[in-house]
Design a protein around this motif. Structure first.
Motif, PDB file in Angstrom:
ATOM      1  N   ALA A   1       0.504  -1.715   0.184  1.00  0.00           N
ATOM      2  CA  ALA A   1      -0.225  -0.097   0.507  1.00  0.00           C
ATOM      3  C   ALA A   1       1.147   1.481   0.358  1.00  0.00           C
ATOM      4  N   LYS A   2       0.237   1.586  -0.339  1.00  0.00           N
ATOM      5  CA  LYS A   2       1.068   3.442  -1.309  1.00  0.00           C
ATOM      6  C   LYS A   2       1.386   4.245   0.207  1.00  0.00           C
ATOM      7  N   GLU A   3       0.066   4.118   1.686  1.00  0.00           N
ATOM      8  CA  GLU A   3       0.324   5.208   2.253  1.00  0.00           C
ATOM      9  C   GLU A   3       1.436   4.196   3.943  1.00  0.00           C
ATOM     10  N   ILE A   4       2.003   2.904   3.885  1.00  0.00           N
ATOM     11  CA  ILE A   4       2.477   2.806   4.377  1.00  0.00           C
ATOM     12  C   ILE A   4       4.553   2.947   4.775  1.00  0.00           C
ATOM     13  N   VAL A   5       5.192   3.539   5.656  1.00  0.00           N
ATOM     14  CA  VAL A   5       5.917   3.866   5.471  1.00  0.00           C
ATOM     15  C   VAL A   5       7.014   3.177   6.238  1.00  0.00           C
ATOM     16  N   LEU A   6       8.309   3.040   5.058  1.00  0.00           N
ATOM     17  CA  LEU A   6       9.543   2.311   5.783  1.00  0.00           C
ATOM     18  C   LEU A   6      10.228   2.633   6.589  1.00  0.00           C
TER      19      LEU A   6
ATOM     20  N   ASP B   1      13.262   7.363   7.931  1.00  0.00           N
ATOM     21  CA  ASP B   1      12.148   7.396   7.410  1.00  0.00           C
ATOM     22  C   ASP B   1      11.551   7.040   6.110  1.00  0.00           C
ATOM     23  N   TYR B   2      11.166   6.085   5.006  1.00  0.00           N
ATOM     24  CA  TYR B   2      10.942   6.197   3.282  1.00  0.00           C
ATOM     25  C   TYR B   2       9.231   6.503   3.274  1.00  0.00           C
ATOM     26  N   TYR B   3       9.349   7.022   2.429  1.00  0.00           N
ATOM     27  CA  TYR B   3       7.402   7.625   2.063  1.00  0.00           C
ATOM     28  C   TYR B   3       7.581   7.185   0.636  1.00  0.00           C
ATOM     29  N   TYR B   4       6.221   6.538   0.002  1.00  0.00           N
ATOM     30  CA  TYR B   4       6.563   6.151  -1.167  1.00  0.00           C
ATOM     31  C   TYR B   4       5.971   7.093  -2.357  1.00  0.00           C
ATOM     32  N   PHE B   5       7.280   7.219  -3.356  1.00  0.00           N
ATOM     33  CA  PHE B   5       7.369   8.337  -4.261  1.00  0.00           C
ATOM     34  C   PHE B   5       6.500   7.509  -6.106  1.00  0.00           C
ATOM     35  N   LYS B   6       7.034   6.610  -6.542  1.00  0.00           N
ATOM     36  CA  LYS B   6       6.491   6.143  -7.846  1.00  0.00           C
ATOM     37  C   LYS B   6       6.715   4.595  -8.080  1.00  0.00           C
ATOM     38  N   ALA B   7       6.159   4.268  -8.789  1.00  0.00           N
ATOM     39  CA  ALA B   7       6.139   2.433  -8.576  1.00  0.00           C
ATOM     40  C   ALA B   7       5.976   2.333 -10.521  1.00  0.00           C
ATOM     41  N   ASP B   8       7.267   1.347  -9.983  1.00  0.00           N
ATOM     42  CA  ASP B   8       7.213   0.723 -12.422  1.00  0.00           C
ATOM     43  C   ASP B   8       5.720  -0.612 -11.516  1.00  0.00           C
ATOM     44  N   ILE B   9       4.783  -0.389 -12.155  1.00  0.00           N
ATOM     45  CA  ILE B   9       4.286  -1.689 -11.969  1.00  0.00           C
ATOM     46  C   ILE B   9       4.258  -2.828 -12.486  1.00  0.00           C
ATOM     47  N   LEU B  10       4.991  -2.979 -13.844  1.00  0.00           N
ATOM     48  CA  LEU B  10       4.664  -4.335 -14.011  1.00  0.00           C
ATOM     49  C   LEU B  10       6.594  -4.743 -14.053  1.00  0.00           C
ATOM     50  N   ALA B  11       7.419  -4.032 -13.690  1.00  0.00           N
ATOM     51  CA  ALA B  11       8.808  -4.156 -13.278  1.00  0.00           C
ATOM     52  C   ALA B  11       8.826  -4.688 -12.283  1.00  0.00           C
ATOM     53  N   GLY B  12       7.505  -4.290 -11.335  1.00  0.00           N
ATOM     54  CA  GLY B  12       8.032  -4.399  -9.753  1.00  0.00           C
ATOM     55  C   GLY B  12       8.644  -4.041  -8.860  1.00  0.00           C
TER      56      GLY B  12
ATOM     57  N   ILE C   1       9.535  -0.029  -6.803  1.00  0.00           N
ATOM     58  CA  ILE C   1       9.452   0.835  -6.402  1.00  0.00           C
ATOM     59  C   ILE C   1      10.063   1.230  -5.609  1.00  0.00           C
ATOM     60  N   THR C   2       9.816   3.205  -6.251  1.00  0.00           N
ATOM     61  CA  THR C   2      11.147   4.217  -5.174  1.00  0.00           C
ATOM     62  C   THR C   2      10.081   4.762  -4.620  1.00  0.00           C
ATOM     63  N   TYR C   3      11.191   5.195  -2.910  1.00  0.00           N
ATOM     64  CA  TYR C   3      11.183   5.455  -1.311  1.00  0.00           C
ATOM     65  C   TYR C   3      11.414   7.299  -2.146  1.00  0.00           C
ATOM     66  N   SER C   4      10.856   7.978  -1.221  1.00  0.00           N
ATOM     67  CA  SER C   4      11.495   9.547  -0.711  1.00  0.00           C
ATOM     68  C   SER C   4      11.696   9.464   0.392  1.00  0.00           C
ATOM     69  N   THR C   5      12.955   9.811   1.320  1.00  0.00           N
ATOM     70  CA  THR C   5      12.408  10.589   2.607  1.00  0.00           C
ATOM     71  C   THR C   5      11.942  11.450   3.285  1.00  0.00           C
ATOM     72  N   ASP C   6      11.424  12.324   1.768  1.00  0.00           N
ATOM     73  CA  ASP C   6      10.808  13.552   2.293  1.00  0.00           C
ATOM     74  C   ASP C   6       9.229  13.285   1.348  1.00  0.00           C
ATOM     75  N   LYS C   7       8.313  13.826   2.513  1.00  0.00           N
ATOM     76  CA  LYS C   7       6.296  12.770   2.356  1.00  0.00           C
ATOM     77  C   LYS C   7       5.950  13.827   1.164  1.00  0.00           C
ATOM     78  N   ASN C   8       6.193  15.219   0.769  1.00  0.00           N
ATOM     79  CA  ASN C   8       5.870  15.924  -0.704  1.00  0.00           C
ATOM     80  C   ASN C   8       7.254  16.226  -1.868  1.00  0.00           C
ATOM     81  N   MET C   9       7.790  15.585  -1.265  1.00  0.00           N
ATOM     82  CA  MET C   9       8.675  15.809  -2.679  1.00  0.00           C
ATOM     83  C   MET C   9       9.951  14.885  -2.656  1.00  0.00           C
ATOM     84  N   ALA C  10      10.855  14.670  -4.010  1.00  0.00           N
ATOM     85  CA  ALA C  10      11.637  14.183  -3.770  1.00  0.00           C
ATOM     86  C   ALA C  10      13.182  14.383  -3.501  1.00  0.00           C
ATOM     87  N   ALA C  11      13.923  13.289  -2.333  1.00  0.00           N
ATOM     88  CA  ALA C  11      15.065  13.402  -1.886  1.00  0.00           C
ATOM     89  C   ALA C  11      15.624  11.743  -1.456  1.00  0.00           C
ATOM     90  N   ASN C  12      16.225  12.369  -1.438  1.00  0.00           N
ATOM     91  CA  ASN C  12      18.004  11.137  -1.196  1.00  0.00           C
ATOM     92  C   ASN C  12      16.652   9.390  -1.172  1.00  0.00           C
TER      93      ASN C  12
END
Length: 412
Positions: free
Chosen positions: A271-276, A282-293, A295-306
């Motif tokens: 789920a997108k709401e789960i924080v790793l 802490d890493y938040y969901y950023f985007k995903a390549d669905i067919l390739a499996g 997932i890209t996570y970001s340390t910032d909830k609202n922008m792309a960082a790390n």
């Protein structure tokens, strides 16, 4: 086979091609595939056949005369009034399934197949089809004179020419009672008005899609399925109306082609709401390549960082560790930090002044290989010595007027 029989066969083949073209059936078009065609006794269970007319219009008829009908045969069927000419597109048990799909429950709506189309029927059919374009142009002018907010997109004559179907497009309800009277008085046929949508209009007119190929609705699609914005959301496509809309200004039909694959693949994603949670951040969901499996996570909830990209399997492993109260060292499977993505300098080690050197060499060749004494203007003035072009020109003129010394003078 004598000459007359050969001539009749050629004319019959030409009529068959004309009817198929007018009915919108081409070899590349994909109609309902009859996967029971080779099964013995397929046509014995039902006498129903599916007949296709111009473009996407289809009808279902009883073969009461027990004719040997096959896919592609041109037949004359019952109409109101008179008869119509169409092409058989399906026979056998699959026609019953098509009836349920078309939501035809009353048997009174099903008419009969008269006969195979004769040469006389094809001559009337050819005459009726020749009048369709001129009728459409004239009917548009009649509707414009009446001030009706509608567009007549196509006209279809019945096979015997006694009836004409006018396909129109309108955003609101239109009172076309006076229009029907004017059309009947002008063309002397029975008038039927049928409203179509933007998708049906695009299929009738045709065109080229943004993919570079001919429109699906104009080639092989016969049944339109509703398309919603959920199809774009499941495929993680940007909800840009200009990119999602097709030639008909509606959502593209091709959005539904791969939706089942994306829905099945998205079920394996967390789920997108789960924080790793890791030991460093802490890493938040950023985007995903669905067919390739992936997932890209970001340390910032609202922008792309790390940003860090991991597989779906690794994401579930980290989620399971977090549920047990453990935090891994990093998101990577080996517990190591991801390598930083350093930008590549394409001009590293290159001499960007090489173009200036070539330019100076080019100017030096123009001046005969000699290095200029000073910067000069087009008139020849030497700015280093403070001269101007006019005085310098006069000085050079005086030198040319002085006589050259003779060889005898040099010797003396």
């Amino acid at each position: 086979m004598d000459f007359k029989d050969m001539k009749f066969k050629i004319a019959q083949g030409a009529d068959r091609g004309l009817c198929r073209k007018a009915c919108g059936r081409q070899d590349r078009q994909l109609n309902t595939y009859d996967w029971l065609a080779d099964v013995p006794g397929n046509n014995d269970e039902t006498d129903l056949v599916e007949v296709q007319f111009k473009n996407t219009r289809k009808g279902y008829y009883h073969n009461v005369n027990n004719l040997d009908l096959k896919k592609g045969d041109i037949v004359a069927v019952e109409a109101n009034p008179g008869h119509d000419i169409g092409v058989v597109t399906l026979t056998g048990r699959l026609v019953n399934l098509q009836l349920k799909k078309a939501n035809i429950k009353s048997p009174d709506d099903i008419r009969r197949v008269y006969r195979h189309a004769k040469q006389v029927d094809m001559e009337k059919y050819r005459e009726a089809k020749a009048r369709e374009h001129s009728t459409m142009i004239e009917s548009r002018q009649i509707a414009k004179n009446l001030g009706l907010d509608m567009k007549i997109g196509d006209v279809e004559y019945q096979g015997d020419g006694n009836k004409a179907i006018f396909y129109y497009i309108a955003d609101e309800r239109v009172d076309f009672r006076q229009l029907i009277k004017d059309l009947a008085a002008t063309f002397h046929v029975r008038i039927e008005m049928k409203q179509i949508g933007a998708r049906q209009e695009a299929g009738r007119i045709g065109g080229t899609g943004p993919c570079g190929r001919e429109l699906c609705c104009a080639t092989w699609m016969k049944n339109f399925v509703s398309v919603s914005t959920n199809a774009a959301r499941f495929q993680d496509i940007s909800l840009n109306p200009q990119k999602l809309a097709g030639m008909c200004a509606k959502l593209k039909c091709c959005l539904n082609y791969e939706i089942d694959t994306y829905v099945e693949a998205s079920r394996r994603l967390p789920a997108k709401e789960i924080v790793l949670q890791t030991q460093d951040a802490d890493y938040y969901y950023f985007k995903a390549d669905i067919l390739a499996g992936l997932i890209t996570y970001s340390t910032d909830k609202n922008m792309a960082a790390n940003l860090e990209t991991i597989t779906t399997r690794r994401a579930h492993e980290v989620i399971q560790l977090n549920k047990q109260g453990e935090k891994p060292l990093s998101l990577q499977a080996d517990g190591q930090q991801a390598a930083a993505n350093t930008p590549i300098d394409l001009l590293e080690g290159a001499d960007i002044s090489r173009f200036d050197k070539a330019k100076r060499r080019k100017n030096r060749n123009k001046q005969g290989g000699k290095r200029p004494q000073g910067r000069q203007n087009p008139r020849g003035a030497d700015f280093r010595n403070g001269g101007n072009g006019h005085q310098h020109g006069e000085y050079r003129k005086e030198q040319r007027q002085q006589p050259r010394p003779s060889e005898n003078a040099k010797e003396s």
